[in-house]
Design a protein around this motif. Structure first.
Motif, PDB file in Angstrom:
ATOM      1  N   CYS A   4      40.628  12.829 -44.016  1.00  0.00           N
ATOM      2  CA  CYS A   4      39.689  11.955 -44.719  1.00  0.00           C
ATOM      3  C   CYS A   4      38.352  11.946 -43.979  1.00  0.00           C
ATOM      4  CB  CYS A   4      40.261  10.540 -44.802  1.00  0.00           C
ATOM      5  SG  CYS A   4      39.142   9.339 -45.566  1.00  0.00           S
ATOM      6  N   ASN A   9      42.155  10.006 -41.413  1.00  0.00           N
ATOM      7  CA  ASN A   9      43.575  10.089 -41.705  1.00  0.00           C
ATOM      8  C   ASN A   9      43.929  11.473 -42.262  1.00  0.00           C
ATOM      9  OD1 ASN A   9      46.259   9.227 -42.144  1.00  0.00           O
ATOM     10  ND2 ASN A   9      45.778   8.541 -44.218  1.00  0.00           N
ATOM     11  N   TYR A  11      46.123  13.339 -44.662  1.00  0.00           N
ATOM     12  CA  TYR A  11      46.842  12.858 -45.840  1.00  0.00           C
ATOM     13  C   TYR A  11      47.220  14.017 -46.748  1.00  0.00           C
ATOM     14  CZ  TYR A  11      47.852   9.615 -49.704  1.00  0.00           C
ATOM     15  OH  TYR A  11      48.451   8.901 -50.703  1.00  0.00           O
ATOM     16  N   ASP A  12      48.405  13.928 -47.347  1.00  0.00           N
ATOM     17  CA  ASP A  12      48.900  15.027 -48.177  1.00  0.00           C
ATOM     18  C   ASP A  12      48.467  14.937 -49.636  1.00  0.00           C
ATOM     19  OD1 ASP A  12      50.553  12.856 -48.759  1.00  0.00           O
ATOM     20  OD2 ASP A  12      52.336  14.099 -49.016  1.00  0.00           O
ATOM     21  N   ASP A  27      41.186   9.904 -48.368  1.00  0.00           N
ATOM     22  CA  ASP A  27      42.590   9.559 -48.563  1.00  0.00           C
ATOM     23  C   ASP A  27      42.770   8.393 -49.525  1.00  0.00           C
ATOM     24  OD1 ASP A  27      41.771   7.438 -46.957  1.00  0.00           O
ATOM     25  OD2 ASP A  27      43.494   7.553 -45.606  1.00  0.00           O
ATOM     26  N   SER A  28      41.666   7.744 -49.949  1.00  0.00           N
ATOM     27  CA  SER A  28      41.763   6.610 -50.870  1.00  0.00           C
ATOM     28  C   SER A  28      40.419   6.394 -51.557  1.00  0.00           C
ATOM     29  CB  SER A  28      42.144   5.340 -50.107  1.00  0.00           C
ATOM     30  OG  SER A  28      41.097   4.983 -49.213  1.00  0.00           O
TER      31      SER A  28
END
Length: 77
Positions: A4, A9, A11-12, A27-28
């Motif tokens: 990210c 992070n 992240y997958d 990631d979000s």
């Protein structure tokens, strides 16, 4: 896995967001908003909606614009 751009992070299920010529991996939605959404010129909150805008600044709402001295803006027509 992807890193990210905001929090680092690994992240997958990353998001890739493009705004104009700026592209990022996140990631979000929260991290994407933190990195890409403009900040209100008065209170500093991230503007996730339309906001209100003058030639000089963008605000999250007409109240922040008025508090900053911009009296011509309104939240509704």
């Amino acid at each position: 896995m992807a890193i990210c751009d905001t929090c680092g992070n690994d992240y997958d299920k990353p998001l890739t967001v493009t705004r104009g010529d700026v592209k990022g991996t996140f990631d979000s939605f929260e991290c994407a908003a933190h990195a890409l959404a403009p900040a209100c010129a008065h209170c500093g909150c991230r503007i996730l909606g339309h906001g209100v805008e003058t030639n000089a600044a963008i605000y999250c709402c007409a109240n922040c614009a008025r508090t900053a001295g911009e009296n011509a803006l309104a939240d509704r027509a």
